[in-house]
Design a protein around this motif. Structure first.
Motif, PDB file in Angstrom:
ATOM      1  N   LEU A  68      -0.817  -1.743  -7.418  1.00 12.83           N
ATOM      2  CA  LEU A  68      -0.361  -2.073  -6.068  1.00 12.83           C
ATOM      3  C   LEU A  68      -1.483  -1.940  -5.043  1.00 12.83           C
ATOM      4  CD1 LEU A  68       3.156  -0.508  -6.299  1.00 12.83           C
ATOM      5  CD2 LEU A  68       2.706  -2.825  -5.496  1.00 12.83           C
ATOM      6  N   PHE A  69      -2.368  -0.987  -5.225  1.00 12.93           N
ATOM      7  CA  PHE A  69      -3.510  -0.856  -4.319  1.00 12.93           C
ATOM      8  C   PHE A  69      -4.415  -2.083  -4.422  1.00 12.93           C
ATOM      9  CE2 PHE A  69      -3.012   3.979  -4.824  1.00 12.93           C
ATOM     10  CZ  PHE A  69      -2.171   4.035  -3.714  1.00 12.93           C
ATOM     11  N   VAL A  70      -4.624  -2.551  -5.648  1.00 15.11           N
ATOM     12  CA  VAL A  70      -5.421  -3.766  -5.857  1.00 15.11           C
ATOM     13  C   VAL A  70      -4.722  -4.967  -5.230  1.00 15.11           C
ATOM     14  CG1 VAL A  70      -6.340  -5.369  -7.583  1.00 15.11           C
ATOM     15  CG2 VAL A  70      -6.492  -2.891  -7.961  1.00 15.11           C
ATOM     16  N   PHE A  71      -3.407  -5.038  -5.437  1.00 13.28           N
ATOM     17  CA  PHE A  71      -2.658  -6.168  -4.889  1.00 13.28           C
ATOM     18  C   PHE A  71      -2.672  -6.163  -3.364  1.00 13.28           C
ATOM     19  CE2 PHE A  71       1.389  -7.970  -3.334  1.00 13.28           C
ATOM     20  CZ  PHE A  71       1.164  -9.285  -3.691  1.00 13.28           C
ATOM     21  N   PHE A  86       0.826  -1.204   0.000  1.00 13.99           N
ATOM     22  CA  PHE A  86       0.000   0.000   0.000  1.00 13.99           C
ATOM     23  C   PHE A  86       0.865   1.261   0.000  1.00 13.99           C
ATOM     24  CE2 PHE A  86      -2.695   3.268   1.936  1.00 13.99           C
ATOM     25  CZ  PHE A  86      -3.857   3.139   1.170  1.00 13.99           C
ATOM     26  N   CYS A  87       1.904   1.269   0.838  1.00 15.86           N
ATOM     27  CA  CYS A  87       2.787   2.437   0.923  1.00 15.86           C
ATOM     28  C   CYS A  87       3.631   2.608  -0.345  1.00 15.86           C
ATOM     29  CB  CYS A  87       3.695   2.329   2.146  1.00 15.86           C
ATOM     30  SG  CYS A  87       2.827   2.560   3.710  1.00 15.86           S
ATOM     31  N   LEU A  88       3.984   1.490  -0.989  1.00 15.42           N
ATOM     32  CA  LEU A  88       4.696   1.588  -2.263  1.00 15.42           C
ATOM     33  C   LEU A  88       3.803   2.246  -3.300  1.00 15.42           C
ATOM     34  CD1 LEU A  88       7.120   1.020  -4.068  1.00 15.42           C
ATOM     35  CD2 LEU A  88       6.248  -1.301  -4.427  1.00 15.42           C
ATOM     36  N   GLY A  89       2.512   1.911  -3.299  1.00 11.65           N
ATOM     37  CA  GLY A  89       1.573   2.544  -4.213  1.00 11.65           C
ATOM     38  C   GLY A  89       1.470   4.048  -3.979  1.00 11.65           C
ATOM     39  N   ILE A  90       1.388   4.447  -2.704  1.00 15.75           N
ATOM     40  CA  ILE A  90       1.338   5.875  -2.367  1.00 15.75           C
ATOM     41  C   ILE A  90       2.630   6.566  -2.817  1.00 15.75           C
ATOM     42  CG2 ILE A  90       1.315   7.531  -0.455  1.00 15.75           C
ATOM     43  CD1 ILE A  90      -0.542   5.645   1.029  1.00 15.75           C
ATOM     44  N   SER A  91       3.762   5.895  -2.616  1.00 11.81           N
ATOM     45  CA  SER A  91       5.058   6.467  -3.002  1.00 11.81           C
ATOM     46  C   SER A  91       5.134   6.696  -4.504  1.00 11.81           C
ATOM     47  CB  SER A  91       6.198   5.547  -2.556  1.00 11.81           C
ATOM     48  OG  SER A  91       6.182   5.347  -1.153  1.00 11.81           O
TER      49      SER A  91
END
Length: 433
Positions: A204-207, A96-101
């Motif tokens: 990434l959010f979906v994952f 989730f944080c990787l997606g935000i990044s």
């Protein structure tokens, strides 16, 4: 753990087959999901992003180095969190944080310009600091935490068949990493670098939702044993006695340091070579297409080596793999030293292929086999910090050898001396179990 199925609709006890195979599938996808935070995923964005930020290639590369080094100091702590909270929550948080990044990366120019207006300056330092912090985030959550938690989870669910299972995962991951630059380049050509990062963030959010649904920490939470079966009195008597080393205890063994440093060397050499591959071959009058073409045979050799050695890893002493990796490193170093000759190119390709294939085996299978599963996160987290630091300093050292000493081949003297030290120091390595 009070409720290992919390927030999930999936109950591993009700699956008609061993749930470890579901863990294998989604854990492998988890490693692939870390690609936006890996060098192979970042490198495709280099030219368009540095130009948009107004940074030179050296400034952009240094930002990547500093961001990567900064992430190395936190990865070990993430390993401790893995042991405490398990793969499920750690992987969810990191994905989730990787997606935000990545969303923030897509807005890096906007963020940089806003700060410049606020500070009333046009200095290059502002975009440099912004992209450095963003590199820290994607390297920490992607290359570090998501990769570690996904790979460790797979190894937690298997013991006797750990090598065979890792062979399947390694093939999938290798093919994914090999094709990732082509896919990402297609996104950038079609949608631009900003939209591409946003698309990857959405994935990434979906994952991260799939992580909560399908990731599970270990089989014992569900009355199961590694490799399948149900925990009962009989099986407990038949199970071998295994010592679970703490990080402190593992660091007191020669095996921890020699294997960790060998893996770090692979990270160093491969990152430095990949980062400068066009320039390295260009210095010997090879074309760009010839330089990039070497990755295909390297990948083929790595996949073959990984598959065979993963299967055999369930039956043979892993010290054989350690020495094979060191010899492969020597061959790659000699190949780089004599790159102007055909045999040098062949040695470089063969050495990198074998080293890379065995890296996938040792980095996944050897740690739980040597040190147990209970503190696997802390141990592999510490080792991951070695790998991250090595990958951070490699591009600069390779560049220094070329710009100051006149040739990339000079790095071979440094790598050769280090490998010779490891060969001698590894003579007394043994399985702590």
């Amino acid at each position: 753990m009070k409720n290992p199925d919390r927030f999930s609709l999936i109950n591993p006890k009700k699956i008609p087959f061993f749930y470890g195979y579901m863990v294998l599938v989604f854990g492998s996808i988890g490693v692939l999901a870390s690609i936006p935070g890996q060098t192979v995923g970042v490198s495709v964005f280099t030219d368009p992003v540095k130009d948009a930020l107004g940074l030179s290639r050296n400034q952009f590369s240094n930002a990547y180095m500093f961001g990567t080094l900064l992430s190395a100091f936190f990865v070990a702590r993430a390993g401790v969190l893995f042991d405490r909270f398990g793969a499920r929550y750690v992987a969810f948080f990191s994905a989730f944080c990787l997606g935000i990044s990545l969303l923030l990366c897509s807005k890096s120019v906007f963020i940089s310009n806003a700060i410049k207006e606020l500070l009333v300056t046009h200095s290059w330092i502002v975009p440099f600091v912004v992209i450095t912090l963003l590199f820290f985030a994607i390297r920490f959550f992607g290359q570090g935490v998501l990769t570690m938690s996904s790979r460790n989870m797979i190894m937690m669910w298997f013991d006797k068949n750990r090598g065979k299972i890792n062979a399947i995962s390694s093939i999938t991951v290798s093919l994914g990493f090999s094709s990732a630059p082509i896919f990402i380049n297609y996104l950038i050509d079609g949608y631009g670098w900003e939209k591409s990062w946003q698309i990857l963030a959405l994935c990434l959010f979906v994952f991260s939702v799939l992580v909560i649904q399908f990731y599970r920490n270990n089989p014992e939470d569900f009355g199961l044993q590694p490799d399948g079966g149900v925990t009962n009195t009989t099986t407990k008597k038949e199970t071998k006695v295994e010592k679970h080393f703490t990080l402190k205890e593992a660091k007191q063994t020669r095996a921890f340091w020699m294997i960790g440093l060998t893996l770090a060397f692979n990270s160093f050499f491969v990152t430095g070579f990949t980062f400068h591959v066009i320039s390295i071959f260009g210095s010997q009058d090879y074309t760009k297409s010839q330089a990039i073409a070497v990755f295909l045979p390297i990948s083929v050799i790595a996949i073959i080596t990984s598959t065979i050695c993963n299967v055999l890893s369930d039956y043979i002493n892993h010290k054989v793999y350690l020495y094979t990796m060191l010899i492969a490193g020597i061959l790659a170093s000699i190949g780089l030293l004599f790159l102007e000759y055909n045999f040098g190119v062949y040695l470089l390709i063969f050495g990198l292929g074998v080293f890379g294939g065995l890296f996938a085996v040792v980095n996944a299978v050897t740690w739980p086999r040597y040190f147990g599963r209970r503190h696997l996160g802390a141990i592999t987290g510490k080792v991951m910090s070695f790998l991250v630091i090595a990958s951070a300093i490699a591009p600069s050292l390779f560049s220094y050898c070329f710009t100051v000493l006149g040739s990339y081949s000079n790095i071979s003297y440094l790598t050769g001396a280090f490998l010779l030290f490891l060969i001698i120091a590894s003579a007394k390595v043994k399985n702590p179990q």
